[in-house]
Design an enzyme around this catalytic site. Structure first.
Site, PDB file in Angstrom:
ATOM      1  N   MET A 209       0.806  -1.223   0.000  1.00 46.73           N
ATOM      2  CA  MET A 209       0.000   0.000   0.000  1.00 46.73           C
ATOM      3  C   MET A 209       0.839   1.273   0.000  1.00 46.73           C
ATOM      4  O   MET A 209       0.314   2.363  -0.240  1.00 46.73           O
ATOM      5  CB  MET A 209      -0.949  -0.015   1.190  1.00 46.73           C
ATOM      6  CG  MET A 209      -2.009  -1.100   1.091  1.00 46.73           C
ATOM      7  SD  MET A 209      -3.375  -0.639  -0.002  1.00 46.73           S
ATOM      8  CE  MET A 209      -4.370   0.319   1.145  1.00 46.73           C
ATOM      9  N   HIS A 214      -1.239   4.058  -2.971  1.00 46.57           N
ATOM     10  CA  HIS A 214      -2.522   4.226  -2.288  1.00 46.57           C
ATOM     11  C   HIS A 214      -2.376   5.065  -1.024  1.00 46.57           C
ATOM     12  O   HIS A 214      -3.163   5.988  -0.784  1.00 46.57           O
ATOM     13  CB  HIS A 214      -3.123   2.861  -1.943  1.00 46.57           C
ATOM     14  CG  HIS A 214      -4.499   2.936  -1.347  1.00 46.57           C
ATOM     15  ND1 HIS A 214      -4.728   3.287  -0.030  1.00 46.57           N
ATOM     16  CD2 HIS A 214      -5.725   2.715  -1.889  1.00 46.57           C
ATOM     17  CE1 HIS A 214      -6.019   3.275   0.206  1.00 46.57           C
ATOM     18  NE2 HIS A 214      -6.654   2.943  -0.902  1.00 46.57           N
ATOM     19  N   ASP A 215      -1.386   4.729  -0.200  1.00 42.96           N
ATOM     20  CA  ASP A 215      -1.193   5.456   1.054  1.00 42.96           C
ATOM     21  C   ASP A 215      -0.087   6.502   0.956  1.00 42.96           C
ATOM     22  O   ASP A 215       0.319   7.085   1.965  1.00 42.96           O
ATOM     23  CB  ASP A 215      -0.868   4.474   2.188  1.00 42.96           C
ATOM     24  CG  ASP A 215      -2.057   3.597   2.548  1.00 42.96           C
ATOM     25  OD1 ASP A 215      -3.161   3.827   2.004  1.00 42.96           O
ATOM     26  OD2 ASP A 215      -1.892   2.675   3.360  1.00 42.96           O
ATOM     27  N   THR A 216       0.408   6.714  -0.267  1.00 40.16           N
ATOM     28  CA  THR A 216       1.467   7.707  -0.491  1.00 40.16           C
ATOM     29  C   THR A 216       1.066   8.590  -1.657  1.00 40.16           C
ATOM     30  O   THR A 216       0.057   9.276  -1.599  1.00 40.16           O
ATOM     31  CB  THR A 216       2.819   7.014  -0.735  1.00 40.16           C
ATOM     32  OG1 THR A 216       2.673   6.014  -1.772  1.00 40.16           O
ATOM     33  CG2 THR A 216       3.326   6.335   0.537  1.00 40.16           C
TER      34      THR A 216
END
Length: 416
Positions: A209, A214-216
């Site tokens: 992720m 997605h999380d970056t």
């Protein structure tokens, strides 16, 4: 006294028994640790010759608008080495239904990222590959052991591996087969399979992720992609006769069309197409259709049935792709179905019935299991169109499409 055959049977049964892992949404840490100690990856190999490529590598990044991805220096440089698919579309929002569509040819109404277990009588690309014994595998970064079925890992703290980005784990026809489960592996297995020259002919690769963006953000995912691919592109075993596709699951902005940045790389990309772009309309469903056309496989009878094929592959088969007027197309919602939360689509308990009679764009008919399962039933949707639409909800309705056949005949239609 054991015979050689009985010993093989015993050992085979033992290895399968070890792979029967928890199907719980959140298995206990003890269960996870036990499986990590016992479950071994399975790496089948095959060499079925294809029309345009002998290996297909499907790599997905996350939630990025086309222009944002195109402006990333790493992705732009990689795209120059191959073929940019300028008109490639995701099929809906949010993430999970797109991953589901890549394996099952349908979203089944999914409009969420929930924990899903799709019934075993729903066929997938694994069933298509098995008709010709084409080896397949998934490589999921940070999955704790082969065939882990939990919702995420680790189960607390920051995201790393998530089930929603793992296409085939969503289907009971895969998870109820211990051997198939062991073909869903982590990145350590990828590099081990690469070193020992046992990569499958089809692989789906999901970064964690952080690395998928997605999380970056695109800076992180673009840099990861550059590091991951540049070395592999120098490896003849990996690259020769291989078609690598780098794409995104969906756009980040739901209010714009779902056209995602996508390019093809590898030795299988024709030399005259490298450094160019293709404006043909494609979607995630086009990948299944192109795999079927390349290896002479049947269709799932779902939205892969009418999907356009990669252009130079279509030329090899004699199939003529449709031109799609995308001015009125968004692909931001999905049709009604049993996996809906009544959010972006409408819940309906019945499972959509696939087509059973069409020849489909790949030209090899419908998978026999699909025909038997849905015999004498009418297809729920018009799966022969080059894009999904739903008359009941009005999703993607009013979109024109046409093609001119080699005999000069013009075929056209409008979704309604």
């Amino acid at each position: 006294m054991f015979t050689k055959q009985s010993l093989v049977t015993l050992l085979g049964g033992l290895s399968l028994a070890l792979a029967q892992t928890s199907s719980e949404e959140y298995p206990s840490l003890a269960e996870i640790r036990a499986a990590q100690a016992t479950v071994q990856p399975y790496s089948p190999v095959s060499n079925v010759q294809g029309l345009a490529f002998n290996r297909f590598v499907n790599i997905w990044l996350e939630n990025t608008d086309f222009d944002v991805a195109a402006d990333n220096e790493h992705l732009a440089e990689l795209a120059k080495k191959g073929l940019l698919l300028k008109n490639f579309w995701a099929v809906t929002h949010p993430s999970e239904p797109n991953y589901c569509a890549s394996a099952g040819g349908d979203t089944f109404g999914m409009d969420n990222d929930d924990f899903h277990q799709i019934p075993a009588n729903v066929s997938t690309i694994a069933d298509l590959f098995d008709t010709k014994n084409i080896a397949w595998g998934e490589y999921q970064e940070a999955i704790p052991y082969p065939g882990y079925q939990g919702y995420r890992y680790p189960e607390t703290g920051a995201n790393d591996y998530v089930r929603k980005h793992n296409p085939l784990i969503l289907f009971d026809s895969v998870t109820q087969d211990a051997l198939r489960l062991r073909q869903i592996k982590n990145f350590s297995s990828f590099y081990d399979d690469l070193e020992h020259r046992r990569l499958p002919q089809y692989m789906f690769i999901t970064p964690n992720m952080t690395n998928d963006g997605h999380d970056t953000n695109i800076t992180v995912s673009g840099a990861w992609t550059w590091r991951f691919l540049t070395e592999l592109l120098e490896n003849d075993y990996f690259t020769n006769d291989t078609l690598i596709m780098l794409t995104f699951d969906e756009t980040d902005t739901y209010e714009i069309d779902n056209n995602v940045f996508t390019f093809l790389l590898g030795g299988a990309v024709p030399k005259n197409l490298r450094g160019t772009q293709d404006d043909t309309f494609y979607s995630h469903y086009s990948v299944i259709a192109s795999l079927s056309a390349n290896w002479g496989l049947p269709s799932l009878g779902r939205w892969d049935c009418g999907a356009n094929l990669f252009s130079w592959l279509a030329e090899k088969t004699g199939y003529v792709n449709y031109e799609v007027d995308t001015s009125n197309l968004y692909m931001n919602q999905t049709h009604w179905g049993p996996l809906s939360d009544d959010d972006y689509s409408e819940y309906y308990a019945g499972w959509p019935v696939p087509a059973t009679e069409a020849s489909c764009s790949a030209g090899h008919g419908i998978l026999s299991t699909v025909k038997q399962t849905y015999k004498n039933l009418t297809a729920t949707f018009n799966y022969t169109t080059p894009f999904p639409y739903d008359s009941r909800s009005g999703n993607n309705v009013g979109v024109k499409y046409s093609r001119t056949l080699k005999n000069g005949k013009v075929e056209s239609g409008i979704s309604q």
